[in-house]
Design an enzyme around this catalytic site. Structure first.
Site, PDB file in Angstrom:
ATOM      1  CB  THR A 227      -4.057   9.083  -4.715  1.00  0.00           C
ATOM      2  OG1 THR A 227      -3.635   9.094  -6.066  1.00  0.00           O
ATOM      3  CG2 THR A 227      -4.047  10.492  -4.202  1.00  0.00           C
TER       4      THR A 227
ATOM      5  CB  THR B 135      -9.433   6.483  -7.253  1.00  0.00           C
ATOM      6  OG1 THR B 135      -8.533   7.319  -7.976  1.00  0.00           O
ATOM      7  CG2 THR B 135      -9.465   6.888  -5.801  1.00  0.00           C
ATOM      8  CG  ASP B 136      -6.699   5.751 -12.234  1.00  0.00           C
ATOM      9  OD1 ASP B 136      -7.325   6.692 -11.675  1.00  0.00           O
ATOM     10  OD2 ASP B 136      -5.754   5.923 -13.010  1.00  0.00           O
TER      11      ASP B 136
ATOM     12  CE  LYS C 192     -10.726   8.390 -10.659  1.00  0.00           C
ATOM     13  NZ  LYS C 192      -9.264   8.202 -10.595  1.00  0.00           N
TER      14      LYS C 192
END
Lengths: 619, 425
Positions: free
Chosen positions: B95, B171-172, B249
């Site tokens: 992202t 980020t996942d 996360k």
């Protein structure tokens, strides 16, 4: 030729457009967060000029979060949920009522707005329908588009560094109706706004009250430019604002002609401001002295050929336009111009010194900019940008409406470059089946409804208008269907409730259900016309039940009992009766009604009293 | 892209062309937009001059091209300059380096790291930035092979003059990659900073700028560890610096989704970088990327009703299994036979906990004691994902089960904290 177009924004009375939050405004809030925004490029690779202007200021935005009316979606911490279909249907209904053609598929867009009023930096908006019209006394006016969009956050405070918003208003569904620029007079403009307002209210699904409907007006005249005036809340102000804007554009055209005749050229205007703090070391101006004490500076900027053009009457002052641009673009508050000096503690000597430093001649004007050094340079650029526009005439821009009908500069007109597709929301198909259902359910428009109420229920036009405009017309029809007398129901819903409120009753307690219970008792003859206000007053206390009130008031008095009371009253005032004959009925009626305490219908009491009077006078 | 009936109607008119579409007596003029692959084939999308897009049904419609597509403006040059200190920016996708993709109608990583810098020219004031795209994938598609390649690239950048490396990453699975780099980069003397964004960089409200700026500042700081730098809270003023092996996360969408678990963040970045005394400081020396990984490792979650066959399958296929057990490190007794077989067959079994917070302790209840006696390795306060990556590395470098056990119980990159302070939860 005058050309006026409108944008009308109306909040819908549903949950929010892209989440399940309530759309109520809140008095308090829980947490708050601080953010900054940056302009992004559009899919066509352009950056919007209005967006760029905001970004240059590098301000902080603080968002207050009232838990009832804001969640992660408003905070831009969770993608939007699926669109609220109730809002889509209302928007389509409005479109149909305005004779507009719904699109086959609705695509939500991101309209870049980086003034912080949207946490995401864009407003989600979609065209729902195109090409409608409404008819006015002076001709047909086109409806260019009907859009469904999300309302912006509510600004609660602002200073040079931070703008504070509350998120309760962000995301409330908003219908935006844009007319074509077909309106040719201030009066017609007002009629258009009123008619569109009636269409919106006819749906019965729009919010009411201050701030729930706003008009933006686009005005242009021959030789002028399109100027968008935002945030007109009062219908009555519309003609005045248009007249004032026409005046302003004519004046700007004159200023431009004057500057051209003086031979002023844009290239002569230079953005390099000269620091003149030294001139003001022992100034009497409190503003300037205070600024210098804080380590700020005074800078001067020469405006060649502008002498005598900066002052003038309110709303028509180039000096004020310059100051507004400066404030918006740099956040700087302190600006003076030579046409208003000496004044504000700035002496003639100081003015002369500044002129000398700048090498400004008689035909030149200058401005003084007071503030932090970094802001002063941005301010100087703003002054020159606006002054250059003055040579060319009327700049296209967005202005804010003020209460006295004048306006203030807000930002350049946003262009199409600020639109991106909102990829988080799938397109919404508008099926023929959905349209067919909405067409079958279209609400009655104001005029149709008033006429029907006059015709079917025998209301006067005035009363019918009051019911339709101010009261719950649906409740009225349901009460009448129960058998209650239409005029009584109508006047109760309009004047009686207003009077009760004025007397301090909490009429909010009179829910639809409670009112229907009361009208049902009226229809059954258990409540008389006279006792109705008293019953309603009692029911304004939430713990009181209708049956209790009826019991307390006592049952209905028989005609025999009324006659008996009448004979008693007549006998006790025999002298008055003999003196005035049948005309005594009037004063006696008051006595009778107060003795009966609302337990009998006035017209029955009057009939019985008149009969008894005759009998007494004859006998 | 258009297909079916819509493609038939368009007959090759390219997206970006100015068109007039007429249907049932109404005409719309505007720019033909590409259609999402998820959209149906019954509408064409037109961008009106107002900037709005609308969909027009294709049945009974006709379309005419008025102008061919405009050539899009060329991508801007990479920003260079700065204070003479070099920071390398390695792009991997995600992202932070994403924008709207008209093929899918969704956010997609098509930005190069250089374009990202073009969008944020102020970053050049911080350092001389050297940008390179290593790969461009969504982080859910990351594999151990990508970790290896990235570790080699990072080592090369550090050994060729960079003060630090910033890795832009989806980020996942960022915390997996961070752990992998932490275990593979031996003798680290400089900072390696992973950074991402929860809001795409094409949005004015994106968290990308602050995260990236903070990451570059950390890459220049007195640090010699692999860290993750992301928003510390919902505001835009502060980023947290998380140790690669302690971060996770913890939220699907919030910008402050990353949290240090069982530890405080290693530091914060506001106006400047502030780091804890516990950090490893910058020093001199070459970094070596030991990219050995045993990929036959499984991450297995225990829960009521879990089928023992699932675990048996893992035992058949794997050389190591990290179990996320319940509470202090327990599993249903129905799994015990499979675990016993694993250990008999030389498959390493490491216990972590589904609670994430806290330490496993298998001595308290008999079921835990039974697992310990079978030979299950208690994973202390390691996060399950971190234990998974570590076991891959340890199985590849260690000789024999004794050595595997010793290394798993040793903190190699700060993944095991000897003491847990009450405020970290």
């Amino acid at each position: 030729m005058l050309r006026v177009g409108f944008e009308i924004h109306q909040q819908l009375d549903t949950r929010k457009l892209f989440c399940n939050c309530s759309s109520e405004l809140c008095d308090s809030y829980g947490m708050s967060v601080r953010r900054q925004l940056r302009a992004a490029r559009s899919e066509l690779g352009e950056v919007d000029r209005a967006a760029l202007q905001e970004e240059r200021r590098a301000r902080w935005y603080e968002y207050q979060v009232p838990p009832r009316s804001a969640c992660l979606v408003e905070l831009d911490e969770e993608p939007p949920h699926e669109v609220n279909m109730e809002a889509v249907e209302i928007a389509l209904q409005v479109a149909l009522l305005l004779n507009a053609q719904p699109v086959d598929e609705i695509h939500f867009m991101r309209k870049i707005v980086v003034d912080g009023s949207n946490t995401s930096g864009f407003q989600r908006t979609a065209v729902v329908a195109l090409d409608g019209y409404i008819d006015t006394a002076s001709g047909r006016v086109g409806i260019a588009t009907v859009c469904l969009e999300e309302e912006a956050a509510r600004k609660v405070a602002e200073n040079a560094e931070t703008v504070t918003y509350r998120l309760d208003r962000l995301g409330i569904p908003l219908i935006e109706i844009s007319t074509t620029p077909d309106i040719t007079s201030p009066g017609q403009a007002r009629e258009v706004a009123q008619k569109i307002g009636e269409v919106l209210r006819a749906t019965g699904r729009v919010k009411r009250g201050i701030g729930t409907i706003r008009q933006d007006i686009n005005v242009s005249i021959e030789g002028g430019a399109r100027v968008e005036i935002k945030g007109v809340q009062e219908l009555s102000l519309i003609p005045k604002i248009i007249e004032q804007e026409v005046k302003r554009q004519r004046w700007l055209i004159q200023v431009s002609e004057e500057l051209k005749s003086r031979g002023v050229a844009a290239e002569e205007l230079r953005t390099e401001a000269v620091e003149v703090s030294g001139v003001f070391t022992s100034t009497r101006s409190k503003l300037v002295a205070g600024a210098l004490e804080r380590g700020e500076v005074v800078a001067a900027l020469r405006l060649p050929g502008f002498a005598g053009l900066l002052g003038g009457e309110r709303g028509l002052r180039l000096g004020a336009e310059l100051a507004q641009h400066v404030r918006i673009k740099s956040g700087l508050g302190g600006i003076f111009h030579s046409d208003e000096l000496p004044a504000y503690g700035i002496s003639r000597e100081e003015v002369e010194k500044v002129r000398a430093v700048l090498g400004a001649g008689e035909r030149d004007a200058f401005v003084l900019l007071v503030g932090e050094k970094s802001r002063v340079q941005v301010a100087a650029e703003a002054v020159v940008e606006r002054a250059r526009q003055a040579i060319y005439g009327v700049p296209e821009e967005t202005r804010a409406a003020l209460e006295d009908g004048t306006t203030r500069y807000m930002r350049p007109l946003p262009g199409a470059a600020r639109m991106y597709p909102e990829t988080d929301i799938p397109p919404v198909g508008v099926s023929p089946a959905l349209l067919a259902r909405l067409k079958a359910e279209l609400p009655e428009l104001y005029e149709q409804k008033v006429l029907r109420f006059v015709r079917s229920y025998g209301l006067s036009r005035e009363l019918a208008e009051q019911v339709v405009r101010r009261a719950d017309a649906e409740l009225f029809e349901q009460a009448v269907a129960l058998g209650a007398e239409p005029k009584l129901v109508a006047s109760t819903l309009t004047s009686t409730l207003t009077e009760l409120r004025r007397d301090g009753c909490d009429v909010e307690q009179l829910s639809r259900e409670r009112l229907m219970e009361v009208f049902s008792a009226v229809a059954e003859g258990r409540i008389t016309k006279e006792s109705l206000p008293e019953v309603l007053q009692a029911l304004c206390s939430p713990e009181v039940e209708l049956e209790q009130v009826l019991e307390k008031l006592g049952g209905r008095v028989s005609e025999e009992q009324i006659a008996e009371l009448a004979r008693e009253v007549i006998a006790s005032r025999a002298e008055l009766v003999r003196e005035r004959g049948e005309a005594a009925a009037k004063p006696l009626m008051g006595v009778m009604m107060s003795r009966l305490g609302g337990r009998a219908e006035g017209r029955v009491v009057m009939r019985v009293l008149t009969e008894e009077l005759r009998r007494f006078l004859e006998g | 892209m258009y297909r079916g009936k819509a493609a038939e109607l368009l007959a090759g008119i390219p997206a970006g062309a100015r068109v007039r579409v007429c249907r049932r007596g109404r005409c719309y003029e505007g720019i033909l937009m590409p259609r999402s692959e998820l959209g149906d084939d019954r509408h064409v999308v037109i961008k009106l001059d107002s900037g709005y897009n609308i969909g027009v049904e294709v049945s009974d419609a006709s379309v005419e091209m008025l102008e061919p597509p405009r050539v899009p403006s060329a991508a801007e040059a990479v920003q260079r300059g700065g204070a003479g200190r070099v920071v390398s920016i390695l792009g991997t996708g995600g992202t932070i380096a994403s924008r709207v993709d008209y093929a899918t109608g969704a956010v997609h990583p098509v930005y190069t790291a250089g374009e990202l810098l073009a969008a944020y020219p102020e970053l050049a004031e911080l350092a001389e930035l050297r940008a390179k795209v290593v790969f461009s994938i969504l982080s859910e598609n990351m594999t151990p092979e990508h970790w290896r390649k990235l570790a080699l690239e990072v080592a090369e950048e550090l050994n060729s003059g960079a003060e630090g490396v910033v890795v832009t990453h989806g980020t996942d699975t960022m915390s997996f990659t961070a752990s992998a780099l932490a275990f593979m980069l031996k003798g680290l003397t400089k900072p390696v900073v992973l950074v991402g964004a929860q809001r795409s960089s094409d949005r004015p409200s994106s968290d990308a700028y602050l995260n990236l700026r903070s990451a570059i500042m950390v890459a220049l700081s007195d640090l010699a560890e692999v860290v993750v730098v992301m928003h510390a809270n919902l505001s835009d003023g502060l980023c947290a610096v998380h140790r690669a092996t302690k971060v996770r996360k913890m939220h699907s969408t919030r910008r402050d989704a990353f949290r240090s678990i069982n530890a405080h963040p290693l530091g914060y970045v506001g106006g400047r970088v502030e780091l804890s005394e516990e950090r490893r400081r910058r020093s001199r020396g070459e970094v070596v990327a030991d990219t050995r990984l045993e990929e036959r490792v499984a991450l297995f979650k225990a829960y009521p009703g879990v089928s023992p066959e699932l675990l048996e399958y893992c035992v058949d296929r794997c050389r190591g299994i990290v179990i996320e057990g319940t509470g202090m490190g327990h599993v249903p007794e129905s799994l015990h036979p499979a675990i016993a077989r694993a250990l008999e067959e030389g498959v390493a079994v490491v216990m972590t906990t589904t609670t994430l917070n806290g330490r496993v302790d298998m001595k308290v209840y008999s079921s835990g004691r039974k697992l310990l006696s079978m030979g299950v390795i208690p994973g202390e306060d390691m996060l399950p994902e971190v234990a998974y990556v570590k076991l891959m590395h340890v199985l590849a470098v260690a000789e024999g089960m004794q050595e595997v056990r010793r290394l798993m119980l040793t903190s190699l990159a700060g993944e095991i904290t000897p003491r847990t302070l009450p405020e970290v939860f």
